[in-house]
Design an enzyme around this catalytic site. Structure first.
Site, PDB file in Angstrom:
ATOM      1  N   ASP A   1       0.841  -1.187   0.000  1.00 33.20           N
ATOM      2  CA  ASP A   1       0.000   0.000   0.000  1.00 33.20           C
ATOM      3  C   ASP A   1       0.884   1.248   0.000  1.00 33.20           C
ATOM      4  OD1 ASP A   1      -2.553   1.198   0.050  1.00 33.20           O
ATOM      5  OD2 ASP A   1      -2.486   1.448   2.219  1.00 33.20           O
TER       6      ASP A   1
ATOM      7  N   GLU B   1       2.638   4.918  -4.219  1.00 29.11           N
ATOM      8  CA  GLU B   1       2.689   5.796  -5.411  1.00 29.11           C
ATOM      9  C   GLU B   1       4.071   6.410  -5.655  1.00 29.11           C
ATOM     10  OE1 GLU B   1      -1.077   4.770  -4.245  1.00 29.11           O
ATOM     11  OE2 GLU B   1       0.240   6.008  -3.008  1.00 29.11           O
TER      12      GLU B   1
ATOM     13  N   ASP C   1      -9.271   3.908  -2.617  1.00 30.30           N
ATOM     14  CA  ASP C   1     -10.115   4.367  -1.517  1.00 30.30           C
ATOM     15  C   ASP C   1     -11.372   5.038  -2.044  1.00 30.30           C
ATOM     16  OD1 ASP C   1      -8.186   3.411   0.190  1.00 30.30           O
ATOM     17  OD2 ASP C   1      -7.219   5.349   0.471  1.00 30.30           O
TER      18      ASP C   1
END
Length: 724
Positions: free
Chosen positions: A357, A360, A438
């Site tokens: 997670d 990016e 999300d």
């Protein structure tokens, strides 16, 4: 949370947008030197802006392996690329024919049909994304174009830099980096384009069979007693669930590869507890490593010189969940090897899968929500060599997933890795599944689930799904029930929600919703043989698991923009109700599509999608089970829907469910065939591929006709005939 980009980026983007529109309307104003087109495969042409650009093109992140120099492209190749400069930036343009429909671009909001949209390929922590979000967590510089006659071509803009794609009137792409190649795949159908794309970019991984089950997650199940409680409730309530996920709160101070000594004192014991009850356990790992001398991962990484560096050479430090963090440089093979070895204890204590997670990479307290673009990466030569973060930002998460996948395989060679990643780039499907980030608990996001998953599949990523029930915000009982009905039929099925929200387990909304969820997940359980067969087809042929309905007839313009229905394979039509007051979609496909049910009364539940089986298809089902087992189903049910000629067929792929023996032929693909003769339907089962012998197990045949359902029972060694 403010999700808007910084003002400077907004102004720059607006200027580029104005220039793109001007070019689209008025035409090119600044062309490059004579472009070069080379054929690198049958019907595959790579275009370069110039001979010099061709000489500079020596690596590709998306294409695997990198194709060498090709012969001069045929003069009659039907797609032409024009290179130009827009606002001083390298750009490419393709004029589209009337009636051409555009898809792909990976992880994007709706609509499914991308004509008229503008998208930026730039990985971004897009919490609560919406209809106007121009870029999400992943970057797929890829367009699938379907012409009016159903023939198709795919376009790969082979750059890792920020790329703006404008599909308002034609295909225009503008990069923040240097001149980039454009690869075009021309084929007779969109399916054939995706097959060729998989050959070019690498085939998706085949997940372990257990990954086809239902997954339950939240931010966070904490402490470990809560994890056990959730597991026990699923079993006590007879609701199928195969995987439970551990979010970041299991860690000691959010330090990756650690466990909270108070709340998770015995992670091995917790994994054992879950395994004894048929569950698998997936645990989260983030890339940000706390700058904390004495923390062994930080100390080891410093000793091995693995951190991304600032332009002055010092390790970059940015704030994430633990506080000040350093970040591994995953673009370097030695760093990926080091990273993979950090999973040693994880594998030793029985972790089944890993969730990457925040990759990016997300960084707090910055306008850009990421690290400076001037940071330095010591990238491998086959990725492009050393360079700045503006070049490698979009592949940071992809290379993290690669390092995780390779490390797990090295540490546990007898098992297939399962990795879920938030950030990725075109080609990252070789190592990781994904989800749509999300989202919010809204009806719009429920509807968006279908288009988002379909466009990911049309961009090479077959294993994807949304956070069922919505990650952010409260869900109404009706919304949750409807979302579970849909989500249980998408390739990756996981319920998830954030902190501070009410519980979103299947039993959290009362008995009626619980019963709907039970039915939905028993459907999922029964369809595991079909999902696993489609996962194998994705891994071998590159076709998505969930497919747009226009695959049934690519030349039918009425099907081009349908985003509230989809196909699982080529024979099972899913018709969900994705609006609060919406009716079942009226989708008309060629041929006969008969309504079916998978369990008693599941087709009477208004919150479950309607299912239709194509005339000419046979759908193999397994028994409803609490969790997905590795072994092939002990009994099989065959749903049969004859075509107008009285025939039907279907395939079933089976292997050990995990491990690598399938690569040596240890599997079985069975073709089931049905033919109607003199009023009786006769069935046969033939192993058409693989070294495994034919199965001998109980079989129940259900024949669906206009007069109803007709059943016969027997064994697979001699399938029973059915008389309507």
């Amino acid at each position: 949370m403010d999700l808007s980009p910084p003002a400077t980026a907004t102004i720059a983007g607006a200027i580029i947008l104005v220039l793109i529109v001007a070019i689209v309307v008025l035409g090119a104003t600044g062309a490059f030197a004579q472009p070069v087109a080379e054929e690198i495969g049958d019907g595959i042409v790579r275009f370069h802006a110039s001979a010099a650009a061709r000489e500079a093109d020596v690596s590709s992140v998306a294409m695997h392996p990198f194709p060498g120099r090709g012969a001069t492209a045929p003069a009659d190749f039907p797609v032409r690329v024009r290179f130009q400069r827009i606002g001083g930036r390298a750009a490419a343009r393709i004029d589209t024919e009337p009636g051409t429909s555009l898809y792909g671009q990976g992880e994007v909001p709706p609509p499914l049909l991308r004509n008229g949209t503008r998208t930026t390929a730039w990985n971004f922590d897009a919490f609560g994304w919406g209809a106007n979000s121009e870029n999400l967590y992943q970057s797929h510089p890829w367009i699938l174009a379907v012409r009016a006659d159903g023939t198709a071509y795919g376009v790969l803009f082979d750059t890792t830099y920020r790329l703006r794609m404008d599909l308002s009137r034609k295909i225009v792409a503008v990069a923040d980096g240097p001149e980039f190649p454009v690869v075009v795949i021309d084929r007779d159908s969109p399916q054939d384009v995706l097959r060729a794309m998989a050959d070019l970019t690498g085939h998706p991984f085949l997940p372990p069979r257990w990954a086809m089950g239902y997954h339950q997650c939240r931010y966070s199940y904490d402490p470990d007693a809560r994890v056990r409680e959730i597991a026990d409730e699923f079993r006590r309530r007879d609701i199928p669930c195969t995987v439970i996920w551990m979010d970041i709160d299991y860690m000691d101070g959010f330090r990756s590869f650690t466990f909270d000594p108070v709340d998770f004192p015995d992670p091995r014991g917790l994994n054992d507890y879950l395994h004894e009850r048929g569950f698998r356990a997936v645990w989260m790992i983030d890339p940000g490593i706390m700058r904390d001398p004495g923390y062994d991962v930080f100390d080891s990484g410093t000793d091995h010189n693995v951190w991304v560096r600032q332009k002055d050479g010092a390790p970059y430090v940015g704030n994430v969940w633990p506080g000040p963090c350093v970040f591994p440089d995953f673009t370097n093979a030695a760093v990926r090897d080091w990273w993979g070895d950090q999973y040693r204890e994880f594998m030793d204590i029985g972790v089944d899968g890993v969730w990457n997670d925040m990759n990016e990479p997300a960084v707090f307290n910055t306008n850009t929500k990421t690290m400076p673009l001037t940071n330095r990466h010591d990238a491998d030569a086959d990725l492009g060599g050393p360079g700045t973060h503006d070049r490698y930002h979009n592949i940071y998460g992809m290379q993290m997933a690669r390092g995780t996948w390779d490390g797990i395989r090295k540490l546990r060679p007898e098992k297939r890795p399962f990795v879920l990643t938030r950030a990725n780039h075109l080609g990252g499907h070789r190592w990781a599944a994904t989800w749509t980030g999300d989202n919010r608990a809204t009806w719009w996001h429920l509807h968006a689930s279908v288009a988002s998953v379909l466009n990911l599949g049309l961009s090479g990523q077959p294993l994807a799904g949304p956070d069922i029930g919505g990650f952010s915000g409260p869900a109404s009982p009706e919304l949750f029930a409807r979302w579970m009905g849909l989500g249980a039929l998408l390739p990756f099925a996981r319920g998830h929600t954030e902190k501070g929200q009410h519980d979103k387990e299947p039993w959290s909304f009362g008995k009626d919703v619980e019963q709907t969820c039970r039915r939905a997940l028993k459907r999922r359980s029964r369809l595991v043989p079909h999902f696993y067969t489609l996962a194998h087809e994705a891994a071998t042929a590159g076709l998505p698991i969930a497919r747009p309905v226009f695959f049934a007839d690519p030349a039918d313009p009425a099907l081009r923009d349908v985003e509230d229905a989809f196909l699982l394979g080529d024979g099972l039509l899913v018709l969900p109700r994705t609006g609060m007051k919406s009716e079942t979609p009226d989708v008309r496909l060629p041929g006969t599509w008969r309504r079916i049910h998978l369990a008693v009364d599941d087709d009477a539940d208004p919150d479950l999608p309607e299912l239709r089986l194509r005339g000419g298809a046979i759908l193999p089902l397994g028994p409803p089970e609490d969790f997905v087992r590795d072994d092939p189903a002990a009994e099989i049910e065959l749903l049969v829907s004859l075509d107008d000629e009285g025939n039907a067929s279907g395939l079933l792929y089976e292997d050990a469910g995990d491990g690598w023996a399938y690569q040596d032929g240890e599997y079985r693909i069975t073709r089931y065939e049905a033919i109607s003769r003199e009023g009786t339907v006769h069935l046969t089962a033939t192993v058409v591929d693989g070294a495994w012998a034919p199965a001998d197990r109980p079989v129940r045949v259900r024949l669906f006709t206009e007069t109803g359902e007709h059943i016969a029972v027997g064994r697979s060694a001699s399938l029973p005939p059915v008389t309507p």
